[in-house]
Design a protein around this motif. Structure first.
Motif, PDB file in Angstrom:
ATOM      1  N   GLU A 158      64.733 -34.068  43.220  1.00 54.20           N
ATOM      2  CA  GLU A 158      65.500 -34.113  41.978  1.00 54.20           C
ATOM      3  C   GLU A 158      65.644 -32.718  41.376  1.00 54.20           C
ATOM      4  O   GLU A 158      64.780 -31.873  41.562  1.00 54.20           O
ATOM      5  CB  GLU A 158      64.758 -34.973  40.945  1.00 54.20           C
ATOM      6  CG  GLU A 158      65.219 -36.400  40.849  1.00 54.20           C
ATOM      7  CD  GLU A 158      64.364 -37.165  39.851  1.00 54.20           C
ATOM      8  OE1 GLU A 158      64.243 -36.698  38.705  1.00 54.20           O
ATOM      9  OE2 GLU A 158      63.802 -38.200  40.238  1.00 54.20           O
ATOM     10  N   ASP A 159      66.727 -32.510  40.646  1.00 57.15           N
ATOM     11  CA  ASP A 159      66.956 -31.200  40.035  1.00 57.15           C
ATOM     12  C   ASP A 159      66.084 -30.969  38.802  1.00 57.15           C
ATOM     13  O   ASP A 159      65.825 -29.842  38.407  1.00 57.15           O
ATOM     14  CB  ASP A 159      68.428 -31.050  39.637  1.00 57.15           C
ATOM     15  CG  ASP A 159      69.290 -30.756  40.856  1.00 57.15           C
ATOM     16  OD1 ASP A 159      68.730 -30.234  41.842  1.00 57.15           O
ATOM     17  OD2 ASP A 159      70.485 -31.053  40.817  1.00 57.15           O
ATOM     18  N   LEU A 160      65.651 -32.053  38.183  1.00 53.47           N
ATOM     19  CA  LEU A 160      64.844 -31.975  36.964  1.00 53.47           C
ATOM     20  C   LEU A 160      63.587 -31.128  37.202  1.00 53.47           C
ATOM     21  O   LEU A 160      62.896 -31.321  38.188  1.00 53.47           O
ATOM     22  CB  LEU A 160      64.424 -33.399  36.581  1.00 53.47           C
ATOM     23  CG  LEU A 160      63.867 -33.634  35.187  1.00 53.47           C
ATOM     24  CD1 LEU A 160      64.951 -33.457  34.144  1.00 53.47           C
ATOM     25  CD2 LEU A 160      63.273 -35.038  35.109  1.00 53.47           C
ATOM     26  N   PRO A 161      63.298 -30.160  36.308  1.00 53.24           N
ATOM     27  CA  PRO A 161      62.086 -29.354  36.496  1.00 53.24           C
ATOM     28  C   PRO A 161      60.838 -30.237  36.459  1.00 53.24           C
ATOM     29  O   PRO A 161      60.747 -31.147  35.644  1.00 53.24           O
ATOM     30  CB  PRO A 161      62.097 -28.408  35.294  1.00 53.24           C
ATOM     31  CG  PRO A 161      63.475 -28.429  34.775  1.00 53.24           C
ATOM     32  CD  PRO A 161      64.057 -29.756  35.111  1.00 53.24           C
TER      33      PRO A 161
ATOM     34  N   TYR B 291      61.461 -32.315  31.268  1.00 48.06           N
ATOM     35  CA  TYR B 291      60.584 -32.082  32.421  1.00 48.06           C
ATOM     36  C   TYR B 291      60.104 -33.418  32.959  1.00 48.06           C
ATOM     37  O   TYR B 291      60.078 -34.409  32.247  1.00 48.06           O
ATOM     38  CB  TYR B 291      59.328 -31.308  32.006  1.00 48.06           C
ATOM     39  CG  TYR B 291      59.560 -29.917  31.527  1.00 48.06           C
ATOM     40  CD1 TYR B 291      59.836 -28.901  32.424  1.00 48.06           C
ATOM     41  CD2 TYR B 291      59.462 -29.614  30.169  1.00 48.06           C
ATOM     42  CE1 TYR B 291      60.021 -27.602  31.976  1.00 48.06           C
ATOM     43  CE2 TYR B 291      59.649 -28.316  29.715  1.00 48.06           C
ATOM     44  CZ  TYR B 291      59.934 -27.323  30.626  1.00 48.06           C
ATOM     45  OH  TYR B 291      60.103 -26.043  30.185  1.00 48.06           O
ATOM     46  N   LYS B 292      59.671 -33.385  34.212  1.00 48.71           N
ATOM     47  CA  LYS B 292      58.936 -34.532  34.737  1.00 48.71           C
ATOM     48  C   LYS B 292      57.515 -34.053  35.016  1.00 48.71           C
ATOM     49  O   LYS B 292      57.306 -33.095  35.755  1.00 48.71           O
ATOM     50  CB  LYS B 292      59.598 -35.036  36.013  1.00 48.71           C
ATOM     51  CG  LYS B 292      58.879 -36.215  36.639  1.00 48.71           C
ATOM     52  CD  LYS B 292      59.752 -36.920  37.663  1.00 48.71           C
ATOM     53  CE  LYS B 292      60.326 -38.201  37.093  1.00 48.71           C
ATOM     54  NZ  LYS B 292      61.379 -38.776  37.892  1.00 48.71           N
ATOM     55  N   LEU B 293      56.549 -34.708  34.394  1.00 42.82           N
ATOM     56  CA  LEU B 293      55.148 -34.339  34.606  1.00 42.82           C
ATOM     57  C   LEU B 293      54.584 -35.128  35.783  1.00 42.82           C
ATOM     58  O   LEU B 293      54.774 -36.345  35.869  1.00 42.82           O
ATOM     59  CB  LEU B 293      54.336 -34.652  33.348  1.00 42.82           C
ATOM     60  CG  LEU B 293      54.464 -33.635  32.209  1.00 42.82           C
ATOM     61  CD1 LEU B 293      54.172 -34.303  30.877  1.00 42.82           C
ATOM     62  CD2 LEU B 293      53.503 -32.482  32.425  1.00 42.82           C
ATOM     63  N   ILE B 294      53.899 -34.422  36.695  1.00 44.11           N
ATOM     64  CA  ILE B 294      53.317 -35.088  37.860  1.00 44.11           C
ATOM     65  C   ILE B 294      51.808 -34.901  37.860  1.00 44.11           C
ATOM     66  O   ILE B 294      51.313 -33.778  37.896  1.00 44.11           O
ATOM     67  CB  ILE B 294      53.936 -34.545  39.161  1.00 44.11           C
ATOM     68  CG1 ILE B 294      55.438 -34.833  39.171  1.00 44.11           C
ATOM     69  CG2 ILE B 294      53.263 -35.166  40.386  1.00 44.11           C
ATOM     70  CD1 ILE B 294      56.175 -34.314  40.376  1.00 44.11           C
ATOM     71  N   ASP B 295      51.092 -36.022  37.776  1.00 39.43           N
ATOM     72  CA  ASP B 295      49.628 -36.021  37.737  1.00 39.43           C
ATOM     73  C   ASP B 295      49.113 -36.144  39.165  1.00 39.43           C
ATOM     74  O   ASP B 295      49.429 -37.103  39.865  1.00 39.43           O
ATOM     75  CB  ASP B 295      49.167 -37.217  36.887  1.00 39.43           C
ATOM     76  CG  ASP B 295      47.682 -37.165  36.571  1.00 39.43           C
ATOM     77  OD1 ASP B 295      46.902 -36.904  37.495  1.00 39.43           O
ATOM     78  OD2 ASP B 295      47.315 -37.392  35.400  1.00 39.43           O
TER      79      ASP B 295
ATOM     80  N   ALA C 250      53.780 -38.903  32.157  1.00 43.98           N
ATOM     81  CA  ALA C 250      53.536 -38.392  33.507  1.00 43.98           C
ATOM     82  C   ALA C 250      53.607 -39.513  34.538  1.00 43.98           C
ATOM     83  O   ALA C 250      53.380 -40.675  34.229  1.00 43.98           O
ATOM     84  CB  ALA C 250      52.162 -37.730  33.572  1.00 43.98           C
ATOM     85  N   ILE C 251      53.943 -39.117  35.791  1.00 45.39           N
ATOM     86  CA  ILE C 251      53.845 -40.068  36.893  1.00 45.39           C
ATOM     87  C   ILE C 251      52.713 -39.609  37.804  1.00 45.39           C
ATOM     88  O   ILE C 251      52.318 -38.450  37.762  1.00 45.39           O
ATOM     89  CB  ILE C 251      55.161 -40.189  37.697  1.00 45.39           C
ATOM     90  CG1 ILE C 251      55.596 -38.834  38.262  1.00 45.39           C
ATOM     91  CG2 ILE C 251      56.257 -40.787  36.834  1.00 45.39           C
ATOM     92  CD1 ILE C 251      56.570 -38.933  39.385  1.00 45.39           C
TER      93      ILE C 251
ATOM     94  N   GLU D 183      55.907 -29.012  23.369  1.00 43.51           N
ATOM     95  CA  GLU D 183      57.262 -29.053  22.801  1.00 43.51           C
ATOM     96  C   GLU D 183      58.132 -30.052  23.550  1.00 43.51           C
ATOM     97  O   GLU D 183      58.901 -30.802  22.957  1.00 43.51           O
ATOM     98  CB  GLU D 183      57.916 -27.673  22.892  1.00 43.51           C
ATOM     99  CG  GLU D 183      57.608 -26.787  21.713  1.00 43.51           C
ATOM    100  CD  GLU D 183      58.033 -25.355  21.983  1.00 43.51           C
ATOM    101  OE1 GLU D 183      59.073 -25.166  22.659  1.00 43.51           O
ATOM    102  OE2 GLU D 183      57.326 -24.438  21.529  1.00 43.51           O
ATOM    103  N   SER D 184      57.988 -30.039  24.891  1.00 44.84           N
ATOM    104  CA  SER D 184      58.867 -30.887  25.694  1.00 44.84           C
ATOM    105  C   SER D 184      58.556 -32.367  25.509  1.00 44.84           C
ATOM    106  O   SER D 184      59.390 -33.225  25.770  1.00 44.84           O
ATOM    107  CB  SER D 184      58.761 -30.519  27.169  1.00 44.84           C
ATOM    108  OG  SER D 184      57.593 -31.084  27.709  1.00 44.84           O
TER     109      SER D 184
END
Lengths: 204, 174
Positions: free
Chosen positions: B104-107, B66-70, B85-86, B58-59
């Protein structure tokens, strides 16, 4: 007179050192984040299903299997000889003699590897030693040992040899011998508490 | 006279020792955990830090949530990764260079080849004091293979902990 002065100076200095040490929130935390990360990267704490089968068949007395799932899952099925310490209770004082000891290898396992890894990370960072995990957990145990995959006919001989070993192990764990053993409730040997290692041998 | 000299020298050495000890303790605090093992145990046994495939899907439609972290290696990351993703490899998560990202505040959602790695990274980072972190409930290969919505996740709520076999029944069959 002078020795007294020297001794008192030493005592006062030691006292002030002790007073200057910062108070830690919880003295039990011993590993720091970077050290823990390094330990995890090394992966030396993972025991494969094949290694475990070998240890169990040889009835290695130095290992203790610890099932970290809840008691319902444990009651349904658990590995031969395993004890149940649900993850929630891991750090309860009553389990300390099992988890915090130096005499045997603890092998944590769960269905996958998540719960067992969590148990390992938590005990590792407090500074407990001799804890390991079963890589892949029960799922891997069943897919490799209990129900080993039949190799392709073109597979190299090593693959076939491995399959034969696993098949034999499977029979060991599922055959009547294993069933009988499970009937006799497993009596655990007394677990020695952690103590300072003494020099072995010498005249007695 | 000679004794006074020895005593004052000894005192000086001890003072320097004290100073040294205090300084090393202070400087070693950098990687100290902010949470105790007991607090962490409570966190892991209430696995509300897991985020489902559906939520992430959904996001993806509304970027910036969200920030996706790989957490895989750069090579694996270049091969394929979740959109947006980063890449922060698992053994680099504590590098100073990545600090601003985690602050960062971003989830942020962590994922790796296996959810076990992501969960381990989550444990280290959470104890280290970072907040707003979640773990993708399943590894990248499960993500790539699953186009259908969430299946039942068993009593732990963790994909990696679903039992693939009915162990007890399987043994009866044999």
């Amino acid at each position: 007179m002078n020795t007294r002065i020297i001794i008192s100076i030493i005592m006062i200095s030691l006292g002030s050192i002790a007073a200057m040490l910062p108070k830690t929130k919880n003295s039990s935390i011993q590993l720091k984040a970077d050290e823990l990360l390094r330990e995890m990267k090394r992966q030396t704490y993972v025991i494969s299903a094949d290694e475990l089968a070998d240890l169990l068949i040889n009835q290695d007395p130095s290992i203790l299997l610890i099932d970290v799932r809840d008691s319902v899952d444990y009651a349904q099925y658990h590995l031969p000889g395993a004890i149940n310490i649900p993850l929630k209770e891991l750090l309860d004082p009553e389990w300390a003699p099992y988890v915090d000891q130096i005499s045997q290898k603890n092998i944590f396992y769960s269905n996958g590897t998540t719960l067992s890894s969590e148990a390992w990370i938590l005990t590792k960072q407090i500074g407990f030693r001799n804890n390991y995990i079963l890589g892949g957990g029960l799922n891997k145990w069943f897919s490799t040992i209990i129900k080993p995959e039949f190799p392709a006919t073109s597979a190299p001989s090593e693959t076939w040899a491995l399959y034969e070993t696993r098949k034999a192990a499977s029979q060991y764990f599922t055959g009547s011998k294993a069933a009988d053993k499970e009937e006799n409730a497993v009596i655990l040997p007394p677990i020695p508490r952690k103590k300072k290692t003494r020099v072995q041998g010498g005249c007695s | 006279m000679k004794h006074i000299y020895i005593i004052s020298l000894g005192g000086l050495i001890l003072l320097m020792g004290m100073f040294f000890i205090v300084v090393t303790i202070q400087s070693n605090n950098h990687f100290k955990f902010k949470k105790t093992a007991r607090e962490m145990l409570l966190d892991v046994t209430t696995p509300d830090h897991y985020i489902s495939f559906d939520q992430v899907r959904e996001s993806l439609n509304s970027p910036g949530k969200y920030k996706l972290i790989d957490l895989r290696t750069p090579k694996e990351f270049v091969g394929s990764h979740i959109e947006g993703a980063i890449n922060i490899p698992f053994d680099r998560i504590l590098d100073e260079a990545h600090e601003p990202i985690f602050k960062e505040d971003l989830p942020k959602i962590l994922y790796g080849e296996s959810p076990v790695t992501a969960n381990a990274a989550w444990m280290v980072l959470t104890q280290y004091g970072y907040e707003n972190l979640s773990v993708l409930n399943g590894g990248i290969s499960a993500w790539m293979n699953s186009s259908k919505s969430e299946d039942t996740l068993g009593n732990t709520g963790i994909r990696d902990e679903i039992s693939n076999f009915d162990y007890a029944e399987l043994l009866d069959d044999n």
